[in-house]
Design an enzyme around this catalytic site. Structure first.
Site, PDB file in Angstrom:
ATOM      1  CB  CYS A 125      40.341  86.178  67.304  1.00 38.28           C
ATOM      2  SG  CYS A 125      42.134  86.053  67.095  1.00 38.28           S
ATOM      3  N   PRO A 126      40.529  88.484  64.597  1.00 36.93           N
ATOM      4  CG  PRO A 126      41.679  90.470  64.174  1.00 36.93           C
ATOM      5  CD  PRO A 126      40.887  89.765  65.230  1.00 36.93           C
TER       6      PRO A 126
END
Length: 446
Positions: free
Chosen positions: A163-164
């Protein structure tokens, strides 16, 4: 002063560490900073321009609820972003070599090449067959539900996704905090959006809606941010709620790991059969310890002795050297026997090799004792003669620092195809195979 180096400095994955290895994140953290900025900006504007009006005209509970939600959201966000998601350490060089030896399969019986070996293993989990895949980067068979993150370049246990927005992978050790973060963020987003609309509506009762916007422009900014964010946040929270109730990961759901396939009855072996138990196992289950010793001290590996590091005896001025064993060939063709050994107890081959019926120290081998076992000697030089068909005693050869006590001469010493001859046959030492009983040359340092 000795400089101490922590292991996080030599970590092979593409991660960033802060606070001397206590904080572990992905390499790219720009979007994470954007996430923090949006949350802090929206809530800061809300506390500055909306909470006071709402606390006076409605109830003071609104600022308190908003503060609790904000603190909980930030706490779970930082806990998700700054922790080890469940990285599985890579195999050491010795472990990787051992695994490769077990899985390599020859490509045919007469071929020296190797075909790509099978890179999967199957284990049974609650009656369901699960494949363990081999990771070519980490040199390990990944445990069930683990996967390799191409962004962080690590194998992560119970890998969900990278998850950026939180700047980290989501795995076994931080999934619960990620789930609590998006659920609480959805509540906070809906709560702030509702309070902003209420504030604007109350302001517009004394005039038009445009007048209300002019009176509180910050509320418009908050409303726009929440309006475009709430849909994706609610959808993400709902999707992960479904995954939690069924005890699945995003990776498993996208790949259809537990979808019934043609001719096979496939099911989720990790499903406890109850929605409540699944949720409790994910959210309230024990957190396993980190397998990565980030703050450990780097210690030099144990240096094993190599042939180049072993002490070498002095070379004969007019002889040849093979590894660490020398034998000489003087110009006059003679080797002076040790004065304390009878002449008839030793013999010299035509290539300068000394054979003895007893343990014997000779200048020809520079301090190594050489014995040959089960060799019938009948032809000798003029320096001395042993009785015909005499049995030379068995010996042992161990070089200083060498761990192996029994090595054939062709493997270590390469005695230039030296042969010991008798009247009937020739024995070539270098042609011997491992495990041969005749002519096994062993050396002991003396």
């Amino acid at each position: 002063m000795v400089r101490v180096e922590r292991k996080w400095r030599t970590f092979p994955g593409r991660n960033r560490f802060y606070c001397d290895g206590r904080i572990m994140m992905a390499h790219h953290t720009g979007i994470f900073c954007l996430t923090v900025g949006l949350i802090v900006l929206t809530c800061g504007l809300f506390f500055a321009f909306d909470c006071r009006y709402l606390a006076i005209h409605i109830t003071p509970v609104i600022p308190a609820v908003a503060a609790v939600l904000f603190v909980f959201v930030m706490a779970t966000l930082f806990r998700t972003s700054f922790s080890d998601p469940g990285v599985i350490p890579r195999a050491s060089s010795d472990e990787a070599a051992d695994i490769e030896r077990h899985i390599e399969v020859p490509n045919g019986t007469h071929s020296t090449t190797c075909r790509p070996p099978p890179r999967t293993k199957e284990v049974v989990v609650n009656g369901q067959s699960v494949k363990l895949k081999y990771c070519f980067t980490c040199k390990i068979f990944r445990p069930p539900r683990a996967s390799h993150c191409s962004i962080c370049d690590n194998c992560v246990d119970r890998f969900d996704h990278h998850c950026p927005w939180v700047g980290n992978c989501v795995g076994r050790r931080n999934y619960r905090y990620f789930y609590l973060f998006i659920v609480s963020l959805a509540f906070l987003c809906v709560f702030v959006f509702s309070c902003v609309i209420t504030h604007l509506v109350l302001l517009s009762r004394d005039g038009t809606f445009v007048d209300a916007v002019r009176a509180s422009p910050a509320s418009v900014v908050e409303g726009v941010i929440c309006f475009f964010s709430v849909w994706s946040i609610l959808g993400l929270a709902g999707f992960h709620t479904y995954l939690t109730t069924s005890n699945q990961t995003t990776n498993e759901d996208i790949k259809g790991s537990f979808t019934a396939k043609r001719g096979q009855d496939n099911f989720n072996p990790y499903n406890h059969g109850s929605v409540c138990i699944n949720c409790l196992s994910v959210v309230c289950g024990p957190v396993p310890p980190s397998l990565v010793d980030r703050r450990g001290i780097v210690t030099p590996d144990v240096v094993r002795p190599t042939p180049s590091s072993l002490p070498k005896p002095s070379e004969n001025k007019e002889g040849r050297t093979y590894g660490t064993v020398d034998y000489g060939r003087p110009n006059n063709g003679n080797i002076t026997p040790p004065p304390d050994i009878p002449r008839g107890d030793w013999d010299v081959h035509h290539d300068g090799i000394v054979a003895s019926k007893k343990k014997l120290q000779t200048n020809a081998f520079n301090g190594f004792e050489i014995e040959l076992g089960s060799v019938n000697s009948a032809t000798h030089s003029s320096l001395g003669a042993a009785p015909s068909n005499s049995q030379l005693p068995c010996s042992a050869v161990t070089l200083p620092g060498c761990p192996s006590p029994a090595i054939t001469s062709s493997q270590l010493f390469l005695l230039d195809n030296a042969s010991i001859t008798n009247s009937t046959s020739t024995l070539d030492i270098d042609s011997l195979e491992d495990g041969s009983q005749n002519g096994l040359l062993k050396v002991n340092a003396i």
